[in-house]
Structures are given as structure tokens and as C-alpha cells.
Design a protein around this motif. Structure first.
Motif, mmCIF file in Angstrom:
data_model
loop_
_atom_site.group_PDB
_atom_site.id
_atom_site.type_symbol
_atom_site.label_atom_id
_atom_site.label_comp_id
_atom_site.label_asym_id
_atom_site.label_seq_id
_atom_site.Cartn_x
_atom_site.Cartn_y
_atom_site.Cartn_z
ATOM 1 N N SER A 134 2.694 -1.918 -7.616
ATOM 2 C CA SER A 134 2.347 -2.063 -6.199
ATOM 3 C C SER A 134 0.852 -2.270 -6.015
ATOM 4 C CB SER A 134 2.808 -0.825 -5.416
ATOM 5 O OG SER A 134 4.210 -0.690 -5.457
ATOM 6 N N THR A 135 0.050 -1.543 -6.783
ATOM 7 C CA THR A 135 -1.398 -1.694 -6.683
ATOM 8 C C THR A 135 -1.839 -3.091 -7.104
ATOM 9 O OG1 THR A 135 -1.766 0.671 -7.082
ATOM 10 C CG2 THR A 135 -3.624 -0.809 -7.478
ATOM 11 N N ALA A 136 -1.287 -3.597 -8.199
ATOM 12 C CA ALA A 136 -1.635 -4.936 -8.660
ATOM 13 C C ALA A 136 -1.235 -5.996 -7.634
ATOM 14 C CB ALA A 136 -0.973 -5.220 -10.003
ATOM 15 N N PHE A 137 -0.030 -5.858 -7.083
ATOM 16 C CA PHE A 137 0.407 -6.804 -6.049
ATOM 17 C C PHE A 137 -0.486 -6.717 -4.816
ATOM 18 C CE2 PHE A 137 4.757 -6.991 -8.053
ATOM 19 C CZ PHE A 137 4.738 -8.355 -8.257
ATOM 20 N N ALA B 76 0.832 -1.202 0.000
ATOM 21 C CA ALA B 76 0.000 0.000 0.000
ATOM 22 C C ALA B 76 0.868 1.255 0.000
ATOM 23 C CB ALA B 76 -0.925 0.001 1.212
ATOM 24 N N THR B 77 1.966 1.201 0.752
ATOM 25 C CA THR B 77 2.893 2.338 0.775
ATOM 26 C C THR B 77 3.524 2.551 -0.594
ATOM 27 O OG1 THR B 77 3.384 1.949 3.117
ATOM 28 C CG2 THR B 77 4.980 3.266 1.861
ATOM 29 N N GLY B 78 3.920 1.460 -1.239
ATOM 30 C CA GLY B 78 4.504 1.563 -2.569
ATOM 31 C C GLY B 78 3.544 2.176 -3.572
ATOM 32 N N ALA B 79 2.267 1.772 -3.504
ATOM 33 C CA ALA B 79 1.264 2.336 -4.414
ATOM 34 C C ALA B 79 1.077 3.822 -4.156
ATOM 35 C CB ALA B 79 -0.058 1.594 -4.247
ATOM 36 N N ILE C 81 3.057 -9.366 -13.310
ATOM 37 C CA ILE C 81 2.874 -8.005 -12.794
ATOM 38 C C ILE C 81 4.140 -7.179 -12.974
ATOM 39 C CG2 ILE C 81 2.474 -6.645 -10.703
ATOM 40 C CD1 ILE C 81 0.613 -8.880 -9.754
ATOM 41 N N VAL C 82 5.295 -7.774 -12.673
ATOM 42 C CA VAL C 82 6.561 -7.045 -12.814
ATOM 43 C C VAL C 82 6.805 -6.676 -14.270
ATOM 44 C CG1 VAL C 82 9.064 -7.263 -12.633
ATOM 45 C CG2 VAL C 82 7.617 -8.024 -10.745
ATOM 46 N N ALA C 83 6.611 -7.643 -15.178
ATOM 47 C CA ALA C 83 6.880 -7.381 -16.589
ATOM 48 C C ALA C 83 5.937 -6.339 -17.162
ATOM 49 C CB ALA C 83 6.762 -8.686 -17.382
ATOM 50 N N MET C 84 4.670 -6.441 -16.847
ATOM 51 C CA MET C 84 3.700 -5.505 -17.405
ATOM 52 C C MET C 84 3.868 -4.108 -16.829
ATOM 53 S SD MET C 84 0.306 -7.847 -17.838
ATOM 54 C CE MET C 84 -0.378 -6.669 -18.984
ATOM 55 N N SER C 85 4.246 -4.024 -15.564
ATOM 56 C CA SER C 85 4.531 -2.712 -14.970
ATOM 57 C C SER C 85 5.776 -2.104 -15.599
ATOM 58 C CB SER C 85 4.714 -2.856 -13.458
ATOM 59 O OG SER C 85 3.562 -3.367 -12.843
ATOM 60 N N ALA C 86 6.800 -2.919 -15.784
ATOM 61 C CA ALA C 86 8.054 -2.422 -16.352
ATOM 62 C C ALA C 86 7.868 -1.894 -17.764
ATOM 63 C CB ALA C 86 9.112 -3.519 -16.338
#
Length: 320
Positions: A69-72, A51-54, A144-149
Motif C-alpha cells: 500500500s505504501t509503494a502504491f 493511505a488507509t491500507g498502509a 509492487i504486488v509481486a515484491m510485496s507478496a
């Protein structure tokens, strides 16, 4: 496929999570469940960190951090709520459906004793299948990591909404079709691993007879047999990554191995897997409409026209 210029929103996933929370509270009411407080600290800390990351990502103008962060965060909350909801519904479920599911498998021609015997003679294939089956969380993390990146934010929101929606439906359906699973005794084989269904028999029995009521949030286990979420989620994840460099070919292949391995390592019936596969295109047809609704709830997306567009097979413009 997304056709609107309107921005997507995370609201649909949050509303689905709110509905899951309400269902969880209603289902668990009066059953005497209690949370092991010390073991609740790690997942609570993880939720707070995400939540902090988002929040930081949004406030500092870092869209990749915010989206990832939101997706995670949403998928972590979905996992926690979903498993607890499945436990509560299992505690309230009626007669087991194993006999009916097994009969359906026989009618479709699934000969599980022969499949188990053949698999036991192929230890290398078993290891590959086992790794694929137990890597589903890693597949989600990678997606999630790949799509965010690669800043594929719209597609990521669709994938998360589809994953939560299909998972919620899976859990609700399992309430009406409770089952112990397609269990087999691993002691009868040389290489075949104990399936999840085999390992969870005591837990499911305890949920049903009232002797299992302590929630260890660090050791939550999926107990749903029909439909199989292990068949649904890999399709959604590979669909989402169909245009992601480096993963557009790897993701669907690994998803296929995961699905094939699901009956052996999850202890699923064949009909469990078929039902799980059917849920994926349905969720992917609905999710875009949820994340991109126009003014007054009007839909701002063209429909997903067929299974090929949903899965990305034979269509270079579909999204996974």
C-alpha cells in the motif's frame, strides 16, 4: 546491492515527494492553473484508500499489506505531482529543442522515416510493441504486488525511491530541453498507431501559449520528450524483480520490448531513449544510499559497482 543490516526506510521517497510538491507549487504559481474538482474525486479517493491500507497494515502487523500500500501510495502521488509539475514547467519553458534532438539522432545514424516504414510493414510486431509500451503502469503494479507478496521489502523501497528520483530528474531536465517529440503523421501509414507525441501536440501548444490551464486529474498525460521515462522505469522495475519467482525472466524481456517500442509509440527521439537508459543505473546507484543511511547521515551501503550489478545482467546477486 544492500549490504547493511540496518532496516530500510520509506522516508527517502517521502522527502522526494515533498520536494516535488514544493517544485510543483513554485512552478505553477501565477500561471492560472485550476483543478477540475469533480474529476479530482476519483484520484483523491484512491489516495485515501491506499493511505488507509498502509495504516491498517502497520497497525495490524501485516507487513505485506503495509509495504504494498505504501509503494502504491508513493507511486500514485509521484504520478500526480510529476505530471502537474511537467505541465507547469512546460508552460514556462523556452524554445523547443526538436531541431537539436533530431540533429543528434541523425548524427547517431537514426533513420526514422525508414524505421517507421519498416514498422508499418510488421503489424504483429506493432501490436506487441504497442501493448508493451502502454503496459508500463501495469508493469509497475505487477512489480509492487509481486515484491510485496514475496516480502522483498528492502528492494521494493529501493525501486520506489529510484523510480521517483529518476522521474523527478527527468521532469526537471525536460524544462531545459522542451520538445514536441519525434512526431509523424499516422495518416501516412497503414498500421502505425498515432504516437503519444502526436496526440499531445495541442496540449503542449496550449500549455506554452496559456490556453490550456484546466487540470483533469483523471486524464493526466506524460508530456516529457527528453529524457524518456519509458526507457528508465522498465529497467528499474526489471532490476527490482530479478529474484522474484515467476518474473525474473519475464520482466527484463518485457522491459526490453517496451524500450524498443518507445520511439514509435511515445514519439521519442533516439537520444531521448538513450538518456532515459542512462538515468536508470544512476538512480539505482543513489537510491540504496537514500533508503539506508546510517546515524548522522552516514551511508550504510556498499556502492553499486557497475552497470551489470545495477541491471542484474551477469550478476545473480544484484537487485533490480
Amino acid at each position: 546491492m544492500l549490504h547493511s543490516d540496518r532496516p530500510t526506510s520509506d522516508a527517502a521517497a517521502w522527502w522526494l515527494l515533498a520536494a516535488m510538491l514544493a517544485a510543483c507549487l513554485a512552478a505553477a504559481w501565477g500561471l492560472g492553473f485550476r483543478v477540475d474538482a469533480p474529476r479530482a474525486v476519483p484520484p483523491a479517493a484512491g489516495v485515501a484508500l491506499l493511505a488507509t491500507g498502509a495504516l491498517v497494515g502497520r497497525r495490524r502487523g501485516k507487513p505485506r499489506l503495509a509495504a504494498g500500500s505504501t509503494a502504491f501510495l508513493q507511486m500514485t502521488l509521484f504520478t500526480l505531482l510529476g505530471v502537474v509539475l511537467a505541465y507547469a514547467l512546460a508552460a514556462r519553458a523556452g524554445a523547443l529543442w526538436d531541431a537539436r534532438l533530431a540533429a543528434a539522432d541523425r548524427a547517431l545514424g537514426f533513420d526514422w522515416p525508414a524505421v517507421f516504414a519498416a514498422a508499418d510493414r510488421a503489424p504483429v510486431a506493432l501490436w506487441i510493441g504497442g501493448l508493451a509500451y502502454h503496459s508500463l503502469t501495469l508493469q509497475m503494479v505487477t512489480c509492487i504486488v509481486a515484491m510485496s507478496a514475496y516480502a522483498q521489502f528492502d528492494r521494493l523501497r529501493v525501486a520506489v525511491a529510484a523510480a521517483i528520483l529518476s522521474g523527478f530528474v527527468t521532469i526537471l531536465v525536460s524544462w531545459w530541453t522542451p520538445a514536441m517529440g519525434n512526431v509523424f503523421d499516422p495518416a501516412a501509414f497503414r498500421h502505425l498507431w498515432p504516437s503519444i507525441a502526436w496526440l499531445e501536440q495541442a496540449m503542449i501548444a496550449g500549455l506554452r501559449d496559456g490556453t490550456w490551464r484546466t487540470l483533469d486529474l483523471t486524464q493526466l498525460m506524460g508530456i516529457v520528450s527528453f529524457p524518456s521515462y519509458h526507457a528508465t522505469l522498465p529497467v528499474i522495475l526489471s532490476w527490482a524483480q530479478r529474484d522474484t519467482p515467476g518474473w525474473r525472466y519475464v520482466a527484463p524481456v518485457w522491459a526490453g520490448v517496451t524500450i524498443i517500442a518507445t520511439p514509435l509509440f511515445g514519439g521519442h527521439y533516439g537520444v531521448d531513449v538513450l538518456a532515459g537508459l542512462a538515468l536508470a543505473p544512476a538512480a539505482l546507484a543513489i537510491a540504496p544510499r537514500l533508503v539506508r543511511a546510517g546515524p548522522r547521515g552516514r551511508i550504510a551501503l556498499a556502492p553499486v559497482r557497475d552497470l551489470a550489478q545495477v541491471t542484474g545482467v551477469g550478476n545473480d546477486h544484484a537487485i533490480r
